[in-house]
Write an enzyme that holds these catalytic residues in place. Structure first.
Site, PDB file in Angstrom:
ATOM      1  N   ARG A 239       3.365  -4.026  12.966  1.00 46.44           N
ATOM      2  CA  ARG A 239       3.287  -5.400  13.320  1.00 46.44           C
ATOM      3  C   ARG A 239       4.274  -6.038  14.071  1.00 46.44           C
ATOM      4  O   ARG A 239       4.461  -7.264  14.700  1.00 46.44           O
ATOM      5  CB  ARG A 239       3.020  -6.248  12.085  1.00 46.44           C
ATOM      6  CG  ARG A 239       1.547  -5.992  11.451  1.00 46.44           C
ATOM      7  CD  ARG A 239       1.375  -6.682  10.190  1.00 46.44           C
ATOM      8  NE  ARG A 239       2.178  -5.828   9.142  1.00 46.44           N
ATOM      9  CZ  ARG A 239       2.301  -6.402   8.058  1.00 46.44           C
ATOM     10  NH1 ARG A 239       1.846  -7.375   7.566  1.00 46.44           N
ATOM     11  NH2 ARG A 239       3.006  -5.326   7.085  1.00 46.44           N
TER      12      ARG A 239
ATOM     13  N   ARG B   7       7.953   3.308  10.229  1.00 39.28           N
ATOM     14  CA  ARG B   7       7.088   2.192  10.576  1.00 39.28           C
ATOM     15  C   ARG B   7       7.466   1.643  11.796  1.00 39.28           C
ATOM     16  O   ARG B   7       7.248   0.318  11.999  1.00 39.28           O
ATOM     17  CB  ARG B   7       6.979   1.069   9.388  1.00 39.28           C
ATOM     18  CG  ARG B   7       6.688   1.790   8.028  1.00 39.28           C
ATOM     19  CD  ARG B   7       5.202   1.746   7.960  1.00 39.28           C
ATOM     20  NE  ARG B   7       4.798   2.048   6.512  1.00 39.28           N
ATOM     21  CZ  ARG B   7       4.162   0.960   5.985  1.00 39.28           C
ATOM     22  NH1 ARG B   7       3.944  -0.233   6.386  1.00 39.28           N
ATOM     23  NH2 ARG B   7       4.134   1.098   4.485  1.00 39.28           N
TER      24      ARG B   7
ATOM     25  N   TYR C  57      -0.297   4.613  -6.400  1.00 40.61           N
ATOM     26  CA  TYR C  57      -1.473   3.948  -5.881  1.00 40.61           C
ATOM     27  C   TYR C  57      -2.752   3.980  -6.692  1.00 40.61           C
ATOM     28  O   TYR C  57      -3.262   2.923  -6.917  1.00 40.61           O
ATOM     29  CB  TYR C  57      -1.470   4.054  -4.292  1.00 40.61           C
ATOM     30  CG  TYR C  57      -0.153   3.321  -3.632  1.00 40.61           C
ATOM     31  CD1 TYR C  57      -0.227   1.753  -3.486  1.00 40.61           C
ATOM     32  CD2 TYR C  57       0.773   4.144  -3.154  1.00 40.61           C
ATOM     33  CE1 TYR C  57       0.767   1.352  -2.773  1.00 40.61           C
ATOM     34  CE2 TYR C  57       1.804   3.610  -2.407  1.00 40.61           C
ATOM     35  CZ  TYR C  57       1.843   2.199  -2.342  1.00 40.61           C
ATOM     36  OH  TYR C  57       2.877   1.602  -1.599  1.00 40.61           O
TER      37      TYR C  57
ATOM     38  N   ARG D 237      -4.986  -3.756  17.951  1.00 36.79           N
ATOM     39  CA  ARG D 237      -5.799  -3.770  16.394  1.00 36.79           C
ATOM     40  C   ARG D 237      -6.605  -4.825  16.103  1.00 36.79           C
ATOM     41  O   ARG D 237      -7.434  -4.833  15.233  1.00 36.79           O
ATOM     42  CB  ARG D 237      -4.458  -4.039  15.458  1.00 36.79           C
ATOM     43  CG  ARG D 237      -3.796  -2.717  14.878  1.00 36.79           C
ATOM     44  CD  ARG D 237      -4.759  -2.015  13.770  1.00 36.79           C
ATOM     45  NE  ARG D 237      -5.551  -2.671  12.862  1.00 36.79           N
ATOM     46  CZ  ARG D 237      -5.100  -3.311  11.895  1.00 36.79           C
ATOM     47  NH1 ARG D 237      -3.856  -2.576  11.427  1.00 36.79           N
ATOM     48  NH2 ARG D 237      -5.536  -3.911  10.981  1.00 36.79           N
TER      49      ARG D 237
HETATM   50  O1  1CP Z   1       4.829   3.931  12.726  1.00 32.31           O
HETATM   51  C1  1CP Z   1       4.679   4.262  11.510  1.00 32.31           C
HETATM   52  O2  1CP Z   1       5.469   4.737  10.781  1.00 32.31           O
HETATM   53  C2  1CP Z   1       3.138   4.017  11.176  1.00 32.31           C
HETATM   54  C3  1CP Z   1       2.388   4.853  10.313  1.00 32.31           C
HETATM   55  C4  1CP Z   1       2.584   4.336   9.014  1.00 32.31           C
HETATM   56  C5  1CP Z   1       3.111   5.328   7.840  1.00 32.31           C
HETATM   57  C6  1CP Z   1       4.306   6.475   8.197  1.00 32.31           C
HETATM   58  C7  1CP Z   1       1.653   3.266   8.315  1.00 32.31           C
HETATM   59  C8  1CP Z   1       0.881   2.493   8.711  1.00 32.31           C
HETATM   60  N1  1CP Z   1       1.895   3.583   6.938  1.00 32.31           N
HETATM   61  C9  1CP Z   1       2.787   4.774   6.793  1.00 32.31           C
HETATM   62  C10 1CP Z   1       3.132   5.476   5.333  1.00 32.31           C
HETATM   63  C11 1CP Z   1       3.135   4.636   4.099  1.00 32.31           C
HETATM   64  N2  1CP Z   1       1.950   3.667   3.838  1.00 32.31           N
HETATM   65  C12 1CP Z   1       3.998   4.572   3.042  1.00 32.31           C
HETATM   66  C13 1CP Z   1       5.363   5.501   3.067  1.00 32.31           C
HETATM   67  C14 1CP Z   1       6.285   4.676   3.869  1.00 32.31           C
HETATM   68  C15 1CP Z   1       6.831   3.528   3.297  1.00 32.31           C
HETATM   69  O3  1CP Z   1       7.362   3.707   2.287  1.00 32.31           O
HETATM   70  O4  1CP Z   1       7.018   2.460   3.919  1.00 32.31           O
HETATM   71  C16 1CP Z   1       3.461   3.627   1.952  1.00 32.31           C
HETATM   72  C17 1CP Z   1       4.139   3.412   0.631  1.00 32.31           C
HETATM   73  C18 1CP Z   1       2.188   3.058   2.392  1.00 32.31           C
HETATM   74  C19 1CP Z   1       1.264   2.376   1.525  1.00 32.31           C
HETATM   75  C20 1CP Z   1       1.081   1.057   2.347  1.00 32.31           C
HETATM   76  N3  1CP Z   1       0.088   1.140   3.656  1.00 32.31           N
HETATM   77  C21 1CP Z   1       1.840  -0.094   2.332  1.00 32.31           C
HETATM   78  C22 1CP Z   1       2.746  -0.390   1.358  1.00 32.31           C
HETATM   79  C23 1CP Z   1       2.291  -1.326   0.062  1.00 32.31           C
HETATM   80  C24 1CP Z   1       3.358  -1.456  -0.759  1.00 32.31           C
HETATM   81  O5  1CP Z   1       3.285  -0.724  -2.048  1.00 32.31           O
HETATM   82  O6  1CP Z   1       4.085  -2.624  -0.683  1.00 32.31           O
HETATM   83  C25 1CP Z   1       1.047  -1.119   3.110  1.00 32.31           C
HETATM   84  C26 1CP Z   1       1.378  -2.555   3.599  1.00 32.31           C
HETATM   85  C27 1CP Z   1      -0.005  -0.208   4.070  1.00 32.31           C
HETATM   86  C28 1CP Z   1      -0.689  -0.611   5.071  1.00 32.31           C
HETATM   87  C29 1CP Z   1      -0.173  -0.216   6.550  1.00 32.31           C
HETATM   88  N4  1CP Z   1       0.127   1.057   6.859  1.00 32.31           N
HETATM   89  C30 1CP Z   1       0.574   1.219   8.217  1.00 32.31           C
HETATM   90  C31 1CP Z   1       0.577  -0.180   8.651  1.00 32.31           C
HETATM   91  C32 1CP Z   1       1.075  -0.621  10.227  1.00 32.31           C
HETATM   92  C33 1CP Z   1       0.329  -0.930   7.452  1.00 32.31           C
HETATM   93  C34 1CP Z   1      -0.240  -2.374   7.824  1.00 32.31           C
HETATM   94  C35 1CP Z   1      -1.669  -2.812   8.301  1.00 32.31           C
HETATM   95  C36 1CP Z   1      -2.159  -3.760   7.988  1.00 32.31           C
HETATM   96  O7  1CP Z   1      -1.794  -4.714   6.908  1.00 32.31           O
HETATM   97  O8  1CP Z   1      -3.069  -4.063   8.706  1.00 32.31           O
END
Ligand code: 1CP
Length: 348
Positions: A32, A28, A152, A41
């Protein structure tokens, strides 16, 4: 960005070969915590940003420019292949992935759509654009593992307790296995699209699998994660397998077909390495909470992790999980400088 030759430190470490510096990137790392990300964004929904190739490529490269990390990870999300297949899913700001209707019954699984490979075009274009901007710094492609992605789908929205997932797994194993097989196919297609477009390593995120016992993992999950790894084996790219709270699952996650194991902060890298016979490159595992600690504590923890990582044939420095959104980005830059300044055990 520093141009690198054919053996970028990241790829050397993933293969257990000598490195000229400790490679480091952060799960990640795009997102943000970066003001330049928030600017780009503005006004664009998360999944739309992921599916706009030029935008996704630019966001992918931002942390490499800012922090001099040794890898980019493609800016996307684990739910992108669901959206591209036609599943009603969105990412709600401050919440995460939310489904129009959860997938909980045999009939729900019957209704899951088939992914048209042509739908992956924005992923291929985004990866290709990122690779050309990166100038030789490797790009990591990724996907959600069958268990985590299925969780999910089944829960319908983030819920760390995974009650509906546990219930489905226990009460209707046949439906569970059909669901995971569907996810495994989708995940393999998403990984392959990224590799075809130039990703040089692949990471499978099974973020929430750590709540399972080794027995449950072996029967309910491992065959499906193994199918994903097998489906991309011919590409010859390093395959990284990551989850949190997975101390009891590390050998089984390796046996699913990974080349590198990503370790969360619940276990020392030396202990993790021993559990894997000290023959597997590792990635990890600074506790993300320490990013807001005083510098002396952060530096001490970083040095300790690099020392413990020497137990493995290769080590890529990372966090134990994702960068918290409120992280001060200058701390990440300084941390990369520190990791790069610490000598590697091999002579250059
Ligand atoms: O630099 C990077 O790693 C960005 C790319 C990235 C990756 C690898 C994003 C962007 N998401 C992910 C993978 C991801 N998404 C995982 C596996 C990694 C981890 O465990 O953190 C998981 C579980 C998700 C699911 C997800 N997407 C969540 C978690 C929800 C929960 O269960 O708590 C969230 C908040 C997102 C949204 C998301 N994905 C990525 C971003 C930058 C965001 C936030 C976007 C927003 O809110 O506008």
């Amino acid at each position: 960005m520093t141009a690198v030759g054919t053996t970028a430190p990241l790829l050397a470490a993933y293969r257990g070969e000598p490195v000229t510096r400790h490679p480091v990137w952060f799960m990640r790392q795009a997102g943000r915590s970066l003001p330049e990300y928030r600017r780009l964004r503005e006004g664009t929904a998360m999944l739309d940003a992921c599916l706009t190739p030029e935008l996704a490529a630019e966001i992918t490269v931002q942390p490499v420019r800012r922090h001099d990390v040794d890898a980019a990870i493609f800016f996307s999300d684990i739910v992108i292949p669901l959206r591209l297949a036609g599943v009603d899913v969105d990412i709600v700001p401050g919440v995460g992935p939310v489904l129009g209707s959860p997938v909980r019954t045999a009939a729900d699984v019957d209704r899951l759509p088939h992914l048209d490979p042509a739908a992956l075009a924005p992923v291929r274009e985004g990866v290709a654009a990122a690779v050309s901007l990166l100038g030789g710094v490797p790009l990591i492609g990724f996907a959600g593992a069958p268990f985590t992605l299925a969780s999910y789908l089944v829960e319908g929205r983030p819920n760390r307790e995974l009650p509906a997932t546990s219930a489905l797994l226990a009460t209707d194993p046949a439906t569970w296995h059909r669901l995971l097989a569907w996810v495994a196919d989708l995940t393999a297609a998403f990984l392959r699209a990224q590799a075809d477009a130039g990703a040089q390593a692949l990471q499978l995120f099974d973020s929430w699998v750590g709540r399972l016992s080794p027995e449950a993992y072996a029967t309910a999950v491992q065959p499906h994660s193994a199918a994903v790894f097998a489906a991309v084996a011919d590409l010859g790219l390093p395959r990284v397998h990551f989850g949190t709270a997975t101390r009891q699952l590390l050998p089984a996650m390796l046996a699913a077909g990974a080349d590198v194991v990503g370790v969360a902060s619940d276990i020392g890298l030396d202990e993790a390495s021993a559990l894997l016979g000290n023959r597997v490159p590792l990635q990890g595992n600074l506790d993300p909470a320490l990013l807001s600690a005083d510098w002396a504590s952060l530096e001490a923890a970083t040095r300790d992790i690099l020392r413990r990582g020497e137990a493995a044939p290769g080590h890529v420095f990372n966090l134990g999980h994702g960068v918290p959104p409120d992280t001060d980005p200058s701390v990440l830059t300084r941390l990369v400088e520190l990791v790069h300044s610490i000598p590697t055990r091999q002579v250059d």
